[in-house]
Design a protein around this motif. Structure first.
Motif, PDB file in Angstrom:
ATOM      1  N   MET A 146    -110.216 -42.312  30.443  1.00 20.62           N
ATOM      2  CA  MET A 146    -109.951 -42.543  31.860  1.00 20.62           C
ATOM      3  C   MET A 146    -111.298 -42.669  32.554  1.00 20.62           C
ATOM      4  SD  MET A 146    -106.735 -40.156  32.697  1.00 20.62           S
ATOM      5  CE  MET A 146    -105.274 -40.222  31.674  1.00 20.62           C
ATOM      6  N   GLY A 147    -111.678 -43.901  32.815  1.00 13.59           N
ATOM      7  CA  GLY A 147    -112.987 -44.126  33.434  1.00 13.59           C
ATOM      8  C   GLY A 147    -114.105 -43.728  32.495  1.00 13.59           C
ATOM      9  N   ASN A 148    -114.976 -42.842  32.964  1.00 12.84           N
ATOM     10  CA  ASN A 148    -116.128 -42.433  32.165  1.00 12.84           C
ATOM     11  C   ASN A 148    -115.901 -41.132  31.406  1.00 12.84           C
ATOM     12  OD1 ASN A 148    -116.125 -40.804  34.402  1.00 12.84           O
ATOM     13  ND2 ASN A 148    -118.319 -40.940  34.783  1.00 12.84           N
ATOM     14  N   VAL A 149    -114.629 -40.758  31.189  1.00 16.98           N
ATOM     15  CA  VAL A 149    -114.315 -39.546  30.418  1.00 16.98           C
ATOM     16  C   VAL A 149    -113.161 -39.823  29.461  1.00 16.98           C
ATOM     17  CG1 VAL A 149    -115.080 -37.971  32.237  1.00 16.98           C
ATOM     18  CG2 VAL A 149    -112.668 -38.622  32.106  1.00 16.98           C
ATOM     19  N   LYS A 150    -113.075 -38.974  28.448  1.00 17.22           N
ATOM     20  CA  LYS A 150    -111.874 -38.866  27.611  1.00 17.22           C
ATOM     21  C   LYS A 150    -111.287 -37.512  27.948  1.00 17.22           C
ATOM     22  CE  LYS A 150    -113.504 -40.885  23.407  1.00 17.22           C
ATOM     23  NZ  LYS A 150    -113.667 -40.663  21.980  1.00 17.22           N
ATOM     24  N   MET A 151    -109.967 -37.443  28.002  1.00 21.34           N
ATOM     25  CA  MET A 151    -109.345 -36.161  28.326  1.00 21.34           C
ATOM     26  C   MET A 151    -108.069 -35.963  27.533  1.00 21.34           C
ATOM     27  SD  MET A 151    -108.304 -37.233  32.151  1.00 21.34           S
ATOM     28  CE  MET A 151    -107.074 -36.097  32.634  1.00 21.34           C
ATOM     29  N   ALA A 152    -107.690 -34.708  27.376  1.00 17.53           N
ATOM     30  CA  ALA A 152    -106.443 -34.316  26.735  1.00 17.53           C
ATOM     31  C   ALA A 152    -105.958 -33.066  27.454  1.00 17.53           C
ATOM     32  CB  ALA A 152    -106.654 -34.041  25.253  1.00 17.53           C
ATOM     33  N   ILE A 153    -104.642 -32.851  27.430  1.00 16.60           N
ATOM     34  CA  ILE A 153    -104.066 -31.686  28.104  1.00 16.60           C
ATOM     35  C   ILE A 153    -103.135 -30.976  27.136  1.00 16.60           C
ATOM     36  CG2 ILE A 153    -102.619 -30.876  30.019  1.00 16.60           C
ATOM     37  CD1 ILE A 153    -103.542 -33.373  31.591  1.00 16.60           C
ATOM     38  N   GLU A 170     -95.313 -28.208  38.233  1.00 14.94           N
ATOM     39  CA  GLU A 170     -94.426 -29.198  38.832  1.00 14.94           C
ATOM     40  C   GLU A 170     -95.196 -30.449  39.279  1.00 14.94           C
ATOM     41  OE1 GLU A 170     -91.665 -29.528  42.771  1.00 14.94           O
ATOM     42  OE2 GLU A 170     -91.483 -27.679  41.591  1.00 14.94           O
ATOM     43  N   ALA A 171     -96.413 -30.251  39.767  1.00 11.92           N
ATOM     44  CA  ALA A 171     -97.235 -31.370  40.225  1.00 11.92           C
ATOM     45  C   ALA A 171     -97.965 -32.058  39.070  1.00 11.92           C
ATOM     46  CB  ALA A 171     -98.250 -30.884  41.259  1.00 11.92           C
ATOM     47  N   GLY A 172     -97.919 -31.461  37.872  1.00 13.27           N
ATOM     48  CA  GLY A 172     -98.616 -32.034  36.719  1.00 13.27           C
ATOM     49  C   GLY A 172    -100.120 -31.846  36.773  1.00 13.27           C
ATOM     50  N   ILE A 173    -100.556 -30.798  37.456  1.00 13.50           N
ATOM     51  CA  ILE A 173    -101.990 -30.530  37.604  1.00 13.50           C
ATOM     52  C   ILE A 173    -102.399 -29.420  36.633  1.00 13.50           C
ATOM     53  CG2 ILE A 173    -103.781 -29.700  39.180  1.00 13.50           C
ATOM     54  CD1 ILE A 173    -102.026 -30.803  41.474  1.00 13.50           C
ATOM     55  N   PRO A 174    -103.396 -29.680  35.782  1.00 15.46           N
ATOM     56  CA  PRO A 174    -103.866 -28.623  34.877  1.00 15.46           C
ATOM     57  C   PRO A 174    -104.398 -27.420  35.650  1.00 15.46           C
ATOM     58  CG  PRO A 174    -104.653 -30.750  34.144  1.00 15.46           C
ATOM     59  CD  PRO A 174    -104.064 -30.954  35.515  1.00 15.46           C
ATOM     60  N   TYR A 175    -104.198 -26.236  35.081  1.00 13.78           N
ATOM     61  CA  TYR A 175    -104.653 -24.990  35.696  1.00 13.78           C
ATOM     62  C   TYR A 175    -106.177 -24.934  35.739  1.00 13.78           C
ATOM     63  CZ  TYR A 175    -105.100 -20.005  36.606  1.00 13.78           C
ATOM     64  OH  TYR A 175    -105.429 -18.804  37.149  1.00 13.78           O
ATOM     65  N   THR A 176    -106.793 -25.410  34.664  1.00 13.90           N
ATOM     66  CA  THR A 176    -108.256 -25.450  34.587  1.00 13.90           C
ATOM     67  C   THR A 176    -108.659 -26.505  33.575  1.00 13.90           C
ATOM     68  OG1 THR A 176    -110.237 -24.046  34.463  1.00 13.90           O
ATOM     69  CG2 THR A 176    -108.558 -23.701  32.770  1.00 13.90           C
ATOM     70  N   GLU A 229     -99.133 -21.911  26.321  1.00 14.24           N
ATOM     71  CA  GLU A 229     -98.004 -21.037  25.978  1.00 14.24           C
ATOM     72  C   GLU A 229     -97.819 -19.871  26.937  1.00 14.24           C
ATOM     73  OE1 GLU A 229     -97.779 -19.989  21.842  1.00 14.24           O
ATOM     74  OE2 GLU A 229     -98.049 -22.057  21.199  1.00 14.24           O
ATOM     75  N   CYS A 230     -98.555 -19.885  28.055  1.00 12.68           N
ATOM     76  CA  CYS A 230     -98.381 -18.889  29.111  1.00 12.68           C
ATOM     77  C   CYS A 230     -97.947 -19.573  30.403  1.00 12.68           C
ATOM     78  CB  CYS A 230     -99.669 -18.113  29.343  1.00 12.68           C
ATOM     79  SG  CYS A 230    -100.191 -17.117  27.950  1.00 12.68           S
ATOM     80  N   GLY A 231     -97.541 -20.856  30.292  1.00  9.26           N
ATOM     81  CA  GLY A 231     -97.083 -21.582  31.462  1.00  9.26           C
ATOM     82  C   GLY A 231     -98.153 -22.384  32.168  1.00  9.26           C
ATOM     83  N   ASN A 232     -99.293 -22.565  31.520  1.00  6.24           N
ATOM     84  CA  ASN A 232    -100.379 -23.323  32.131  1.00  6.24           C
ATOM     85  C   ASN A 232    -100.695 -24.552  31.290  1.00  6.24           C
ATOM     86  OD1 ASN A 232    -101.146 -21.221  34.150  1.00  6.24           O
ATOM     87  ND2 ASN A 232    -101.609 -20.086  32.298  1.00  6.24           N
ATOM     88  N   GLN A 233    -101.138 -25.603  31.962  1.00  2.00           N
ATOM     89  CA  GLN A 233    -101.680 -26.751  31.256  1.00  2.00           C
ATOM     90  C   GLN A 233    -103.202 -26.684  31.387  1.00  2.00           C
ATOM     91  OE1 GLN A 233     -99.460 -30.476  31.076  1.00  2.00           O
ATOM     92  NE2 GLN A 233     -98.516 -29.773  32.975  1.00  2.00           N
ATOM     93  N   ILE A 234    -103.882 -26.874  30.256  1.00  2.00           N
ATOM     94  CA  ILE A 234    -105.331 -26.813  30.215  1.00  2.00           C
ATOM     95  C   ILE A 234    -105.852 -28.189  29.829  1.00  2.00           C
ATOM     96  CG2 ILE A 234    -107.343 -25.670  29.193  1.00  2.00           C
ATOM     97  CD1 ILE A 234    -105.440 -23.744  30.715  1.00  2.00           C
ATOM     98  N   GLN A 235    -106.829 -28.666  30.574  1.00  2.00           N
ATOM     99  CA  GLN A 235    -107.387 -29.997  30.335  1.00  2.00           C
ATOM    100  C   GLN A 235    -108.737 -29.881  29.632  1.00  2.00           C
ATOM    101  OE1 GLN A 235    -106.913 -33.250  33.302  1.00  2.00           O
ATOM    102  NE2 GLN A 235    -109.071 -32.813  33.685  1.00  2.00           N
ATOM    103  N   LEU A 236    -108.925 -30.676  28.582  1.00  2.32           N
ATOM    104  CA  LEU A 236    -110.207 -30.783  27.891  1.00  2.32           C
ATOM    105  C   LEU A 236    -110.802 -32.130  28.251  1.00  2.32           C
ATOM    106  CD1 LEU A 236    -109.190 -29.492  24.348  1.00  2.32           C
ATOM    107  CD2 LEU A 236    -110.150 -28.187  26.259  1.00  2.32           C
TER     108      LEU A 236
END
Length: 106
Positions: free
Chosen positions: A83-90, A49-55, A94-101
């Motif tokens: 985003m700043g000094n990183v590239k990221m993707a989310i 709900e907060a849009g925060i990746p699980y890990t 499929e288990c209800g989690n968002q994972i950030q790379l």
């Protein structure tokens, strides 16, 4: 890659993952199952709900990892972005989690 996948009964499994090229390296344990442990489900839902990746996981080449995962059917909620000094993707696991790379930029 899956290293251990043991059926513990009652819908519970002991599942660990390792890097394909480092099978004796660190193991990631997937637990607890949110559907079987209510406090974990509440936490998971609040993160979504907060849009925060699980890990998050650090990768050396985000573009290559993104392409590899898309090829095997992974659905991304955020395509590679600087985003700043990183590239990221989310992506959704499929288990209800968002994972950030994350790739650190030099």
């Amino acid at each position: 890659m899956v290293k251990k996948n043991e059926d513990l009964g009652n819908g519970n499994y002991w599942i660990t993952l390792v890097a394909k090229d480092w099978q004796d390296g660190p193991e990631l344990l997937l637990k607890p199952a949110p559907n079987l442990f209510e406090p974990s489900k509440v936490y998971q839902d609040a993160l979504l709900e907060a849009g925060i990746p699980y890990t998050q996981f650090l990768v050396e080449d985000l573009a290559a990892e993104f392409d590899r995962l898309v090829t095997i059917g992974v659905s991304f909620t955020l395509k590679p972005s600087e985003m700043g000094n990183v590239k990221m993707a989310i992506f959704n696991d499929e288990c209800g989690n968002q994972i950030q790379l994350v790739e650190e930029l030099q």
